[in-house]
Motif scaffolding. Structure first.
Motif, PDB file in Angstrom:
ATOM      1  N   GLU A   1     -10.079  -6.608  -7.262  1.00 41.55           N
ATOM      2  CA  GLU A   1     -11.101  -5.873  -6.517  1.00 41.55           C
ATOM      3  C   GLU A   1     -10.022  -5.246  -5.023  1.00 41.55           C
ATOM      4  OE1 GLU A   1     -14.988  -7.360  -6.630  1.00 41.55           O
ATOM      5  OE2 GLU A   1     -14.916  -6.962  -9.210  1.00 41.55           O
ATOM      6  N   VAL A   2     -10.013  -6.329  -4.683  1.00 40.91           N
ATOM      7  CA  VAL A   2      -9.005  -5.496  -2.615  1.00 40.91           C
ATOM      8  C   VAL A   2      -8.519  -5.394  -3.528  1.00 40.91           C
ATOM      9  CG1 VAL A   2      -7.884  -7.354  -1.042  1.00 40.91           C
ATOM     10  CG2 VAL A   2      -9.779  -8.292  -2.339  1.00 40.91           C
ATOM     11  N   LEU A   3      -7.457  -5.336  -4.339  1.00 38.88           N
ATOM     12  CA  LEU A   3      -6.248  -4.133  -4.836  1.00 38.88           C
ATOM     13  C   LEU A   3      -6.489  -3.555  -4.646  1.00 38.88           C
ATOM     14  CD1 LEU A   3      -3.298  -7.002  -6.592  1.00 38.88           C
ATOM     15  CD2 LEU A   3      -3.517  -6.856  -4.110  1.00 38.88           C
ATOM     16  N   SER A   4      -7.219  -3.196  -6.070  1.00 33.08           N
ATOM     17  CA  SER A   4      -7.693  -1.599  -6.461  1.00 33.08           C
ATOM     18  C   SER A   4      -9.352  -1.077  -5.250  1.00 33.08           C
ATOM     19  CB  SER A   4      -9.234  -1.895  -7.211  1.00 33.08           C
ATOM     20  OG  SER A   4      -8.625  -2.617  -8.597  1.00 33.08           O
ATOM     21  N   GLY A   5      -9.019  -1.758  -4.520  1.00 32.36           N
ATOM     22  CA  GLY A   5      -9.961  -0.901  -3.261  1.00 32.36           C
ATOM     23  C   GLY A   5      -9.223  -0.372  -2.090  1.00 32.36           C
ATOM     24  N   GLU A   6      -7.265  -1.208  -2.231  1.00 40.11           N
ATOM     25  CA  GLU A   6      -6.501   0.250  -1.578  1.00 40.11           C
ATOM     26  C   GLU A   6      -6.100   0.628  -2.326  1.00 40.11           C
ATOM     27  OE1 GLU A   6      -6.152  -0.950   1.646  1.00 40.11           O
ATOM     28  OE2 GLU A   6      -7.485  -2.566   1.831  1.00 40.11           O
ATOM     29  N   GLY A   7      -6.665   1.154  -3.597  1.00 41.23           N
ATOM     30  CA  GLY A   7      -5.854   1.814  -4.457  1.00 41.23           C
ATOM     31  C   GLY A   7      -4.622   1.726  -4.784  1.00 41.23           C
ATOM     32  N   ILE A   8      -4.617   0.079  -4.842  1.00 40.98           N
ATOM     33  CA  ILE A   8      -3.009  -0.644  -6.072  1.00 40.98           C
ATOM     34  C   ILE A   8      -3.446  -0.926  -7.514  1.00 40.98           C
ATOM     35  CG2 ILE A   8      -1.629  -2.598  -6.076  1.00 40.98           C
ATOM     36  CD1 ILE A   8      -2.077  -2.891  -2.654  1.00 40.98           C
ATOM     37  N   GLY A   9      -2.692  -0.313  -8.475  1.00 42.26           N
ATOM     38  CA  GLY A   9      -3.142  -0.467  -9.427  1.00 42.26           C
ATOM     39  C   GLY A   9      -2.570  -1.731 -10.477  1.00 42.26           C
ATOM     40  N   ALA A  10      -3.491  -2.304 -10.412  1.00 40.39           N
ATOM     41  CA  ALA A  10      -3.764  -4.009 -11.024  1.00 40.39           C
ATOM     42  C   ALA A  10      -4.343  -4.211 -12.180  1.00 40.39           C
ATOM     43  CB  ALA A  10      -4.304  -4.206  -9.762  1.00 40.39           C
ATOM     44  N   THR A  11      -3.782  -5.616 -12.536  1.00 42.25           N
ATOM     45  CA  THR A  11      -4.609  -5.892 -13.841  1.00 42.25           C
ATOM     46  C   THR A  11      -4.424  -7.635 -14.140  1.00 42.25           C
ATOM     47  OG1 THR A  11      -2.404  -4.973 -15.145  1.00 42.25           O
ATOM     48  CG2 THR A  11      -4.135  -3.732 -15.935  1.00 42.25           C
ATOM     49  N   ILE A  12      -4.957  -7.685 -15.055  1.00 39.23           N
ATOM     50  CA  ILE A  12      -4.798  -9.086 -15.318  1.00 39.23           C
ATOM     51  C   ILE A  12      -4.349  -9.561 -16.758  1.00 39.23           C
ATOM     52  CG2 ILE A  12      -6.590 -11.051 -15.283  1.00 39.23           C
ATOM     53  CD1 ILE A  12      -8.732 -10.498 -13.939  1.00 39.23           C
ATOM     54  N   ARG A  13      -3.214 -10.491 -16.619  1.00 34.82           N
ATOM     55  CA  ARG A  13      -2.562 -10.696 -17.751  1.00 34.82           C
ATOM     56  C   ARG A  13      -3.309 -11.579 -18.702  1.00 34.82           C
ATOM     57  NH1 ARG A  13       3.945 -12.545 -17.199  1.00 34.82           N
ATOM     58  NH2 ARG A  13       3.220 -10.481 -16.678  1.00 34.82           N
ATOM     59  N   ARG A  14      -3.534 -10.740 -19.409  1.00 42.06           N
ATOM     60  CA  ARG A  14      -4.532 -11.557 -20.614  1.00 42.06           C
ATOM     61  C   ARG A  14      -3.567 -12.803 -21.254  1.00 42.06           C
ATOM     62  NH1 ARG A  14      -4.845 -10.518 -26.352  1.00 42.06           N
ATOM     63  NH2 ARG A  14      -3.331  -9.023 -25.655  1.00 42.06           N
ATOM     64  N   GLY A  15      -4.222 -14.167 -21.216  1.00 42.32           N
ATOM     65  CA  GLY A  15      -4.171 -15.521 -20.994  1.00 42.32           C
ATOM     66  C   GLY A  15      -3.585 -15.949 -22.362  1.00 42.32           C
TER      67      GLY A  15
ATOM     68  N   LYS B   1       1.395  -1.260   0.383  1.00 44.93           N
ATOM     69  CA  LYS B   1      -0.289   0.098   0.060  1.00 44.93           C
ATOM     70  C   LYS B   1       1.216   1.003  -0.232  1.00 44.93           C
ATOM     71  CE  LYS B   1      -2.923   0.247   3.417  1.00 44.93           C
ATOM     72  NZ  LYS B   1      -4.707   0.107   3.809  1.00 44.93           N
ATOM     73  N   GLY B   2       0.671   2.328  -1.086  1.00 42.44           N
ATOM     74  CA  GLY B   2       1.070   3.103  -0.899  1.00 42.44           C
ATOM     75  C   GLY B   2       2.503   3.323  -1.826  1.00 42.44           C
ATOM     76  N   SER B   3       2.960   2.323  -2.638  1.00 42.19           N
ATOM     77  CA  SER B   3       4.204   2.511  -3.148  1.00 42.19           C
ATOM     78  C   SER B   3       3.436   2.326  -4.210  1.00 42.19           C
ATOM     79  CB  SER B   3       4.662   0.888  -3.089  1.00 42.19           C
ATOM     80  OG  SER B   3       3.584  -0.093  -3.383  1.00 42.19           O
ATOM     81  N   ASN B   4       4.339   2.687  -5.648  1.00 39.43           N
ATOM     82  CA  ASN B   4       4.051   2.644  -6.604  1.00 39.43           C
ATOM     83  C   ASN B   4       3.535   1.553  -7.112  1.00 39.43           C
ATOM     84  OD1 ASN B   4       2.891   4.495  -8.857  1.00 39.43           O
ATOM     85  ND2 ASN B   4       5.309   4.843  -9.445  1.00 39.43           N
ATOM     86  N   PHE B   5       4.526   0.581  -6.763  1.00 38.35           N
ATOM     87  CA  PHE B   5       4.011  -0.895  -7.627  1.00 38.35           C
ATOM     88  C   PHE B   5       3.085  -1.040  -8.480  1.00 38.35           C
ATOM     89  CE2 PHE B   5       7.290  -2.126  -3.968  1.00 38.35           C
ATOM     90  CZ  PHE B   5       8.674  -1.472  -4.571  1.00 38.35           C
ATOM     91  N   HIS B   6       3.167  -2.043  -9.794  1.00 40.90           N
ATOM     92  CA  HIS B   6       1.511  -2.262 -10.467  1.00 40.90           C
ATOM     93  C   HIS B   6       1.917  -3.612 -10.290  1.00 40.90           C
ATOM     94  CE1 HIS B   6      -0.852  -1.989 -13.305  1.00 40.90           C
ATOM     95  NE2 HIS B   6      -0.958  -3.282 -13.994  1.00 40.90           N
ATOM     96  N   VAL B   7       0.824  -4.244  -9.848  1.00 40.07           N
ATOM     97  CA  VAL B   7       0.612  -5.411  -9.847  1.00 40.07           C
ATOM     98  C   VAL B   7      -0.363  -6.043 -11.479  1.00 40.07           C
ATOM     99  CG1 VAL B   7      -0.634  -7.300  -8.431  1.00 40.07           C
ATOM    100  CG2 VAL B   7       0.052  -5.672  -7.676  1.00 40.07           C
ATOM    101  N   ASN B   8       0.376  -7.316 -11.335  1.00 36.95           N
ATOM    102  CA  ASN B   8      -0.130  -8.083 -12.864  1.00 36.95           C
ATOM    103  C   ASN B   8      -0.119  -9.458 -12.366  1.00 36.95           C
ATOM    104  OD1 ASN B   8       1.361  -9.168 -16.069  1.00 36.95           O
ATOM    105  ND2 ASN B   8      -0.982  -7.920 -15.491  1.00 36.95           N
ATOM    106  N   LEU B   9      -2.042  -9.400 -12.325  1.00 31.29           N
ATOM    107  CA  LEU B   9      -1.768 -10.891 -12.093  1.00 31.29           C
ATOM    108  C   LEU B   9      -2.028 -11.955 -13.103  1.00 31.29           C
ATOM    109  CD1 LEU B   9      -5.269 -10.257  -9.876  1.00 31.29           C
ATOM    110  CD2 LEU B   9      -3.193 -10.604  -8.795  1.00 31.29           C
TER     111      LEU B   9
END
Ligand code: SAH
Length: 343
Positions: free
Chosen positions: A311-325, A279-287
């Motif tokens: 949604e949990v990550l976004s709800g905490e203000g964390i940038g996250a995306t799902i990798r296209r399979g 939280k609070g970092s600028n890390f982006h999460v790729n699921l």
């Protein structure tokens, strides 16, 4: 080991062209074909006189000693099996995105890291690839794309192997890729690591703005240790600290990769644990939903679990995306490369 054109140093290339009774500008023409146009056959180098083309084709220095021995395509994704000089086969994956063509390069034949969910780990470690063998993957991909008038625009060191466990060669390859002959921008290159902290620290000091991607896969140390042996050496907090330093030093955003495995690390509490740590970092999460690996005992997550995690990550203000399979049908998706695709 037999030598090929791309393995010659600039001095050796000059000596070679002179030994063939040619002037130096011919060398630039050859380099332009090889690196600029993906032409790997001397016979197709149209601005060289026929007599020289014949001479080059008969010489004992081919453009590349690596070759494509099999190919499979699934929509926007192509997997190429590349046979190296010692008959080792590595896999390289080309992915089509809106912004261009990304090449996923292998840095080792096999891998030592032993992540329990990864197909490459199952075949064990064979050897490190050289910088020229990584460059060969790029040139072979460009040669493959030439007919369509396209070329590789982005590179990820995310294929077979652990790039930071083959640091010198991986870095030398990156320097060649960003150099004057290939001229791919460092900002379009990503290095993916399972979290080898000394390598991350070293990379931060290279003065190269490449993107760093770290495969975290669990925010809890015990769970991470059960999935990735490397976690026994570098705990999550130590890895995160190295990532912060990397971001600070290079001013590049760092990405966390998180392979979601059904019932293992895909629950709400796992998402919350991750969120608390970053939280609070600028890390982006790729699921990355887990891609099937035979006999792994693991399964892909349910789509609802993937959405919940996001949604949990976004709800905490964390940038996250799902990798296209991408690439699942050709066994070319993350974690499915194992060098079995042969003629
Ligand atoms: N050694 C490097 C690069 C190769 S692995 C690294 O660990 O990052 C590339 C990515 O594929 C990593 O993020 C890894 O966690 C992921 N991966 C491995 N096996 C997978 C699988 N079966 N399904 C989905 N992703 C997988």
């Amino acid at each position: 080991m037999a030598v090929d054109f791309i393995s010659l140093t600039p001095e050796e290339r000059s000596a070679w062209i002179l030994s063939l009774g040619q002037q130096k500008y011919r060398l630039q023409q050859i380099e332009e074909w090889v690196f600029g146009h993906g032409v790997l056959d001397y016979m197709q180098m149209a601005n060289l006189p026929q007599s020289l083309r014949d001479k080059l084709a008969q010489s004992n220095i081919p453009v590349l000693s690596a070759k494509i021995v099999a190919e499979s395509t699934d929509g926007g994704t192509t997997k190429l099996a590349v046979e190296l000089i010692d008959t080792q086969v590595v896999e390289v994956v080309l992915m089509r995105y809106r912004h261009g063509l990304t090449l996923c390069v292998s840095t080792q034949a096999g891998c030592k890291m032993g992540c329990v969910f990864c197909a490459t780990a199952k075949s064990g470690f064979v050897r490190n690839l050289t910088r020229q063998e990584m460059l060969s993957q790029l040139l072979l991909a460009n040669s493959h794309l030439r007919a369509k008038g396209e070329r590789v625009t982005h590179i990820v060191l995310m294929g077979m192997g652990e790039p930071l466990d083959n640091y010198e060669e991986s870095l030398a390859f990156i320097r060649m890729a960003v150099g004057p002959l290939c001229s791919i921008s460092a900002r379009r290159i990503a290095v993916s690591t399972c979290g080898l902290v000394p390598g991350i620290e070293r990379l931060a000091n290279e003065g190269l703005p490449v993107t760093l991607t770290v495969s975290l896969n669990a925010a809890d140390d015990e769970l991470r240790r059960s999935l990735m042996p490397v976690a026994q050496v570098y705990p999550v907090n130590v890895v995160l600290a190295a990532m912060h330093k990397y971001a600070e030093k290079t001013k590049r955003r760092v990405t966390i990769e998180y392979v979601l495995i059904k019932g293992v690390n895909d629950r709400a509490k796992h998402a919350q644990e991750l969120a608390q740590k970053i939280k609070g970092s600028n890390f982006h999460v790729n699921l990355i939903p887990f891609n099937a690996v035979v006999n792994s005992g693991f399964e892909p997550p349910l789509p609802a679990a993937v959405r919940m995690f996001l949604e949990v990550l976004s709800g905490e203000g964390i940038g996250a995306t799902i990798r296209r399979g991408l690439g699942g049908k050709v066994q070319g998706a993350c974690g499915q490369l194992r060098g079995t695709l042969r003629k």
